[in-house]
Design a protein around this motif. Structure first.
Motif, PDB file in Angstrom:
ATOM      1  N   TRP A 180     110.681  74.832  41.715  1.00 22.70           N
ATOM      2  CA  TRP A 180     111.707  74.013  42.716  1.00 22.70           C
ATOM      3  C   TRP A 180     111.207  73.626  43.767  1.00 22.70           C
ATOM      4  N   ARG A 201     115.568  67.016  42.290  1.00 22.02           N
ATOM      5  CA  ARG A 201     116.430  68.149  42.775  1.00 22.02           C
ATOM      6  C   ARG A 201     118.009  67.625  42.790  1.00 22.02           C
ATOM      7  N   LEU A 217     119.027  67.633  38.871  1.00 25.73           N
ATOM      8  CA  LEU A 217     119.074  68.976  38.185  1.00 25.73           C
ATOM      9  C   LEU A 217     120.393  69.580  38.817  1.00 25.73           C
ATOM     10  N   THR A 218     120.549  69.346  40.057  1.00 24.52           N
ATOM     11  CA  THR A 218     121.756  70.000  40.598  1.00 24.52           C
ATOM     12  C   THR A 218     123.185  69.330  39.959  1.00 24.52           C
ATOM     13  N   LEU A 227     121.242  71.929  31.176  1.00 25.21           N
ATOM     14  CA  LEU A 227     119.752  71.937  31.536  1.00 25.21           C
ATOM     15  C   LEU A 227     118.951  72.416  30.266  1.00 25.21           C
ATOM     16  N   LEU A 244     114.314  77.314  37.948  1.00 29.70           N
ATOM     17  CA  LEU A 244     115.428  76.937  38.656  1.00 29.70           C
ATOM     18  C   LEU A 244     116.576  77.750  39.522  1.00 29.70           C
ATOM     19  N   CYS A 289     121.801  75.209  40.528  1.00 27.98           N
ATOM     20  CA  CYS A 289     121.818  74.519  39.605  1.00 27.98           C
ATOM     21  C   CYS A 289     122.476  75.127  38.547  1.00 27.98           C
TER      22      CYS A 289
END
Length: 432
Positions: free
Chosen positions: A20, A28, A31-32, A37, A47, A52
């Motif tokens: 990360w 970022r 992914l958030t 995922l 992560l 996340c």
């Protein structure tokens, strides 16, 4: 492409060993905000769960068939796929592009292990050969071994450095310097080095690349190999069924390999034509067809020893053994020419622009070639090579058996009709 693209683009995020902390703001954010995922367990563990919150899905094995299935299952949701380093460099990005199409992806790359390694070593990336043995035989490295070359090997795990050292010793490159770089880009990054001929290190971290400064042992039993066709005959294990060096070079010249093309090597013998076809470019492919089991096994051994273990060997007699094979860009026939229907089957399999090259040493096969030459044109040549040998206290020439070679490019239909008409006119003149 084997499946429809998802309703929303799939974001592919490259991750380094630093996890990360090493991600850009854009990565970022992707992914958030992802609802799903997808990645390997190691990547998913990098992560932080608190930032996340998306559903985590680990890739099953085998991975490739799961790509369309998983994207279809989560269609309409924001999907982020995790990759190691640069997703488009020996990564999951290729499979995703081929399955979903490039327009269905949004790729956010991370520096690859190659970029990190070259930065640590001071090696220009453009001058560095890269070989991956991830999911591939270590024998692939043999094709990249030349005195003075720098090679980066993408390892398959902790045992790869030892396997690489063993191959270097076997191929006469024992003096080569090896440097193992582990967990590149992380706070736990480490490196150690040694020489292949004295390598005795225990396996370390599975996340590693191996840098090889190639040095050939001048006393090595294996012959020095070049990059052009016509490797020394001694480079091959054979029982006499071998297209000899000078004829082999002329044959590869006539076959004219180009990147990505596929060759049928019919009557493989020792596999030399198919092997040197594949050595001409990493993306070249070949199928060797051989009816004698012992020779088929020998072809496989030769291919591994010379760095092209991907050569496919088909056991059987042509033309029946050709049924179901992928269409070739070029065909070489080095044996079995008098088998009924063989030449016609090879000709039919070729697409317009494909090349056919046939070598023979017998009068019977020569008569067959003469007939096809009259019908289809091309070039018919006689290749004769003589070697200097001792004659008493003097030196004389020993003539090798002459080889008749027919090479022809399959014309496009309009050209083909013209050729046939010209042949008919010539026959009319003969009758007159």
């Amino acid at each position: 492409m084997s499946s429809a693209p998802p309703a929303l683009p799939v974001t592919v995020v490259g991750l380094g060993a630093d996890g990360w902390a090493g991600l850009t703001a854009a990565a970022r954010t992707a992914l958030t905000s992802a609802e799903v995922l997808i990645g390997g367990p190691r990547q998913l563990d990098l992560l932080p769960a608190d930032v996340c919150p998306g559903e985590r899905v680990a890739w099953p094995s085998p991975l490739r068939p799961a790509v369309p299935k998983l994207t279809a299952e989560h269609a309409g949701r924001r999907i982020a796929v995790l990759a190691s380093g640069d997703p488009m460099f020996y990564g999951i990005g290729r499979a995703l592009c081929e399955e979903l199409g490039p327009h269905a992806l949004h790729v956010l790359p991370h520096p690859s292990s190659v970029s990190y390694a070259c930065a640590r070593l001071g090696w220009p990336v453009e001058d560095t050969e890269v070989v991956t043995i991830v999911g591939r035989p270590v024998a692939r490295l043999a094709a990249a071994l030349y005195e003075g070359r720098r090679v980066l090997v993408l390892s398959a795990g902790a045992g790869s450095p030892g396997e690489i050292a063993a191959l270097l010793r076997e191929r006469g490159f024992g003096p080569s310097r090896m440097r193992v770089l582990e967990r590149l880009g992380s706070e736990q990054e480490d490196a150690y080095e040694g020489h292949a001929d004295g390598w005795d290190r225990a396996p370390g971290d599975p996340l590693n690349v191996v840098a090889v400064d190639c040095r050939r042992d001048p006393a090595a039993a294996t012959p020095r190999l070049g990059t052009t066709p016509g490797l020394p005959d001694t480079a091959y294990e054979h029982d006499g069924q071998l297209t000899k060096r000078h004829v082999r070079a002329a044959t590869l010249c006539a076959l004219a390999p180009a990147p990505g093309e596929l060759l049928w090597d019919i009557g493989g013998g020792s596999g030399s034509i198919g092997i040197e076809w594949m050595r001409s470019h990493p993306s070249c492919r070949a199928v060797a067809v051989e009816r004698i089991p012992e020779r088929a096994e020998r072809i496989t051994r030769n291919a591994g020893a010379l760095g092209v273990p991907g050569l496919r060997v088909v056991l059987g007699a042509a033309p029946d053994a050709l049924i179901g094979l992928p269409a070739p860009d070029a065909v070489f026939i080095g044996g079995g020419l008098t088998a009924p229907g063989l030449l016609d089957a090879a000709w039919t399999a070729l697409a317009p622009g494909g090349r056919l090259v046939v070598n023979t040493v017998t009068l019977e096969s020569e008569a067959v070639l003469g007939d096809h030459y009259r019908r289809r044109g091309g070039e018919l040549v006689k290749l004769a090579v003589a070697h200097a040998v001792p004659v008493g206290g003097f030196t004389g020439w020993r003539q090798a058996m002459a080889v008749t070679q027919w090479s022809v490019t399959k014309p496009h239909p309009t050209t083909d009709r013209t050729t046939e008409n010209e042949t008919e006119n010539e026959n009319d003149e003969d009758r007159t």
